[in-house]
Design an enzyme around this catalytic site. Structure first.
Site, PDB file in Angstrom:
ATOM      1  N   GLY A   1       1.018  -1.201  -0.036  1.00  0.00           N
ATOM      2  CA  GLY A   1       0.043  -0.123   0.107  1.00  0.00           C
ATOM      3  C   GLY A   1       0.911   1.233   0.137  1.00  0.00           C
ATOM      4  N   LEU A   2       0.255   2.448  -0.455  1.00  0.00           N
ATOM      5  CA  LEU A   2       1.122   3.759  -0.478  1.00  0.00           C
ATOM      6  C   LEU A   2       0.742   4.478   0.642  1.00  0.00           C
ATOM      7  CD1 LEU A   2      -0.218   4.819  -4.092  1.00  0.00           C
ATOM      8  CD2 LEU A   2       2.118   3.645  -3.371  1.00  0.00           C
TER       9      LEU A   2
ATOM     10  N   LYS B   1      -1.507  -2.940  10.852  1.00  0.00           N
ATOM     11  CA  LYS B   1      -1.473  -1.629   9.697  1.00  0.00           C
ATOM     12  C   LYS B   1      -0.784  -0.481  10.424  1.00  0.00           C
ATOM     13  CE  LYS B   1      -5.036  -1.592   6.806  1.00  0.00           C
ATOM     14  NZ  LYS B   1      -6.502  -1.646   6.582  1.00  0.00           N
TER      15      LYS B   1
ATOM     16  N   ASP C   1     -13.843  -3.947  11.373  1.00  0.00           N
ATOM     17  CA  ASP C   1     -13.499  -2.992  12.669  1.00  0.00           C
ATOM     18  C   ASP C   1     -12.096  -3.309  13.022  1.00  0.00           C
ATOM     19  OD1 ASP C   1     -14.254  -1.729  14.975  1.00  0.00           O
ATOM     20  OD2 ASP C   1     -15.004  -3.460  16.156  1.00  0.00           O
TER      21      ASP C   1
END
Length: 596
Positions: free
Chosen positions: A342-343, A358, A393
């Site tokens: 991902g960027l 994350k 969630d």
């Protein structure tokens, strides 16, 4: 929060001098009692909001239900901030006295020993101390992180249930059941509801080909409410077997009807999914309900059951315990999660544990044009929003400590380079100042590459339904690339990349203007003006990466979501205050349970 020793911990010792200081002892006592009182106040307010749910259901006040959901979510942080301010005012310079907090922790444990859900009370104490001290990892002298404790082990009582014995007629059993659960609005055709529910349960109990003899039905006494639906939740019991049971109730102008009857683990598991809004159910002891639910949903993590019952912070504590217990019992390394990089986020996982981590990157590569604070705000929006079964969630964690040896070299180098503002080395440990933890799913683009054809078709069509469902809950994903969606073990498509997410009502949905000449059509860039909030739905298909067959099927079943008219129609209904239902089941009503 850090990785624990595998064995039990010895109790923290008080400083020798502190034990002889009367003023210190009084401060410790006062601190402990103040936090007990703060939690009792929080819990009373939590239950007061929860008790509004029956009125919301009976009056069909779905907007009020949504407001209550947000108010209840915000309550915990507000109460923690209030008790910290109270302690700062009361103890002044002594508020961060470690000796006082060590004593307060011991006294607190005594005060709550006989109180219901005291593990959650410990979480509240730890939230207070961690916020005040800015604890990195965990500090067992001034917080409760008993990683060797089973949160359900001390629960000696059972949740209150109504028990209905099968005396030879399921019709009579369900007549008794529905008579016990009545609302201000009457049931629509009570006799037919009873007969068709009994028929549905009998058919579903025999679906496996076995002849199952139903001995009794047990229903948790408080009704479960979620936005526009009420649920009777329990289990069907026979000799040597148990099946879950959930009965969905809908309140209509003509009365209350049964919308669906669910008796499989998969169907009831979706009701309690990590993608659903939290239930409003007035429980005296939440742990008892978790024990019951785990008996019918054994694959569901304990942490997720606490969360979906509205106890998100206790769920976070249990997820932390699950993670670090697993670390103590495994030896695999953290690695990059499957899928395209991902960027905005660095995403990694422990292959043997079913979550991903994350972390927000320090810098975002072109074409991303968003600030870190805006990304955090998106996750906060999702936390409080009706997730409609299509948004994962994600729990926010701060100041986690991990043993650095558990990270693959490639991941470690990436973290220290791309997230240096968040990740740093402390001796042999890696400190992560901020991250999100959420359930791991198979990225949709990867799923479609390897899935059997029928599974690929089903998931591609559910992707279209996911876009619809998000729209109905006032969410436009923004970036519809397949890599930003995941597939659950139930084959449901879930959106999990939130940096482009926005409200449908904040967008301007437009048709692509017709080109006036060949030169305009050949341009690589738009030849017409595009505003910041402009969206062109007919271009969505260009980002989906489907093969010809999937593209044709998608257009057949979901072609309207590629039109600006569809989105403007949804937008208008949302602006008018309509609540567009997204249900965690397929309504059957046995084609009309309760109809005349």
């Amino acid at each position: 929060m850090s990785q624990p020793d595998p064995g039990p911990r010895s109790p923290a010792r008080l400083p020798a001098a502190a034990g002889t200081d009367p003023s210190w002892a009084a401060r410790a006592e006062g601190c402990a009692q103040a936090i007990v009182d703060a939690f009792v106040g929080y819990n009373a307010d939590f239950r007061a909001i929860t008790r509004r749910a029956p009125h919301r259901f009976e009056s069909r006040d779905w907007i009020g239900s949504q407001r209550d959901a947000v108010e209840r979510i915000e309550l915990y942080d507000r109460r923690v901030k209030q008790i910290i301010a109270e302690l700062q005012e009361r103890f002044g310079d002594h508020v961060r006295d470690r000796a006082m907090w060590t004593g307060a922790k011991r006294r607190f444990a005594v005060l709550i020993e006989s109180m219901p859900d005291n593990e959650f009370m410990k979480t509240f104490f730890s939230s207070t101390s961690r916020s005040l001290f800015g604890t990195v990892g965990f500090d067992d002298e001034i917080e409760f992180v008993a990683l060797d404790v089973d949160p359900l082990r001390g629960i000696g009582s059972a949740v209150l249930t109504n028990v209905y014995v099968n005396r030879g007629s399921l019709d009579l059993l369900f007549e008794e059941l529905f008579a016990d659960f009545r609302f201000k609005s009457p049931y629509r055709n009570f006799e037919k509801i009873v007969a068709l529910t009994a028929q549905a349960v009998a058919l579903q109990c025999q679906a496996s080909g076995e002849r199952r003899v139903i001995e009794r039905v047990e229903i948790i006494r408080p009704v479960f409410y979620q936005i526009s639906r009420a649920y009777l939740v329990g289990r069907i019991v026979g000799p040597g077997w148990i099946l879950p049971l959930a009965i969905a109730l809908k309140n209509t102008d003509a009365g209350v009807l049964v919308d669906a009857v669910m008796t499989t683990e998969d169907s009831v598991s979706v009701l309690f999914s990590f993608t659903r809004s939290y239930y409003h159910v007035d429980l005296e002891r939440v742990g008892e309900a978790v024990v019951f639910l785990h008996s019918i949903l054994p694959k569901k993590p304990i942490s997720e059951l606490f969360i979906v019952l509205g106890r998100a912070r206790q769920g976070k504590t249990e997820r932390y315990r699950e993670l670090f217990r697993h670390l103590g019992q495994s030896n695999d390394e953290f690695v990059h999660a499957a899928g395209e990089r991902g960027l905005v986020m660095v995403v990694f996982t422990l292959p043997s544990f079913d979550v991903v981590f994350k972390l927000i990157r320090d810098r975002f590569a072109y074409p991303k044009n968003i600030l870190r604070e805006e990304v955090i705000a998106k996750y906060q929006l999702v936390f409080k929003h009706d997730r409609g079964g299509r948004l994962v969630d994600a729990q926010e964690f701060k100041r986690l400590r991990f043993p650095m040896r558990r990270f693959s070299q490639a991941l470690l180098e990436d973290l220290l380079e791309a997230t240096a503002g968040t990740v740093h080395v402390d001796g042999e440990d890696l400190i992560i100042d901020h991250c999100y933890i959420e359930r791991r799913m198979t990225p949709l683009n990867l799923f479609l590459r390897t899935a059997e054809r029928q599974a690929a078709i089903a998931v591609a069509l559910d992707y279209g339904q996911a876009i619809r469902d998000l729209a109905y809950t006032n969410i436009f994903a923004g970036d519809l690339l397949l890599k930003n969606f995941g597939v659950t073990r139930h084959g449901r498509v879930i959106f999990y990349d939130y940096d482009e997410l926005c409200a449908v009502t904040d967008c301007r949905f437009r048709e692509v203007p017709t080109a006036t000449n060949d030169e305009d059509e050949m341009r690589g860039e738009s030849w017409f003006y595009v505003g910041e909030s402009d969206v062109f739905p007919e271009t969505f298909i260009n980002f989906m990466g489907f093969d010809d067959e999937l593209r044709e099927l998608f257009m057949k079943f979901h072609g309207e979501i590629l039109t600006a008219a569809f989105w403007r129609g949804v937008q208008q209904r949302l602006q008018q205050g309509d609540v567009l239902e997204v249900l965690p089941y397929r309504p059957t009503r046995v084609n009309a349970l309760g109809s005349a």
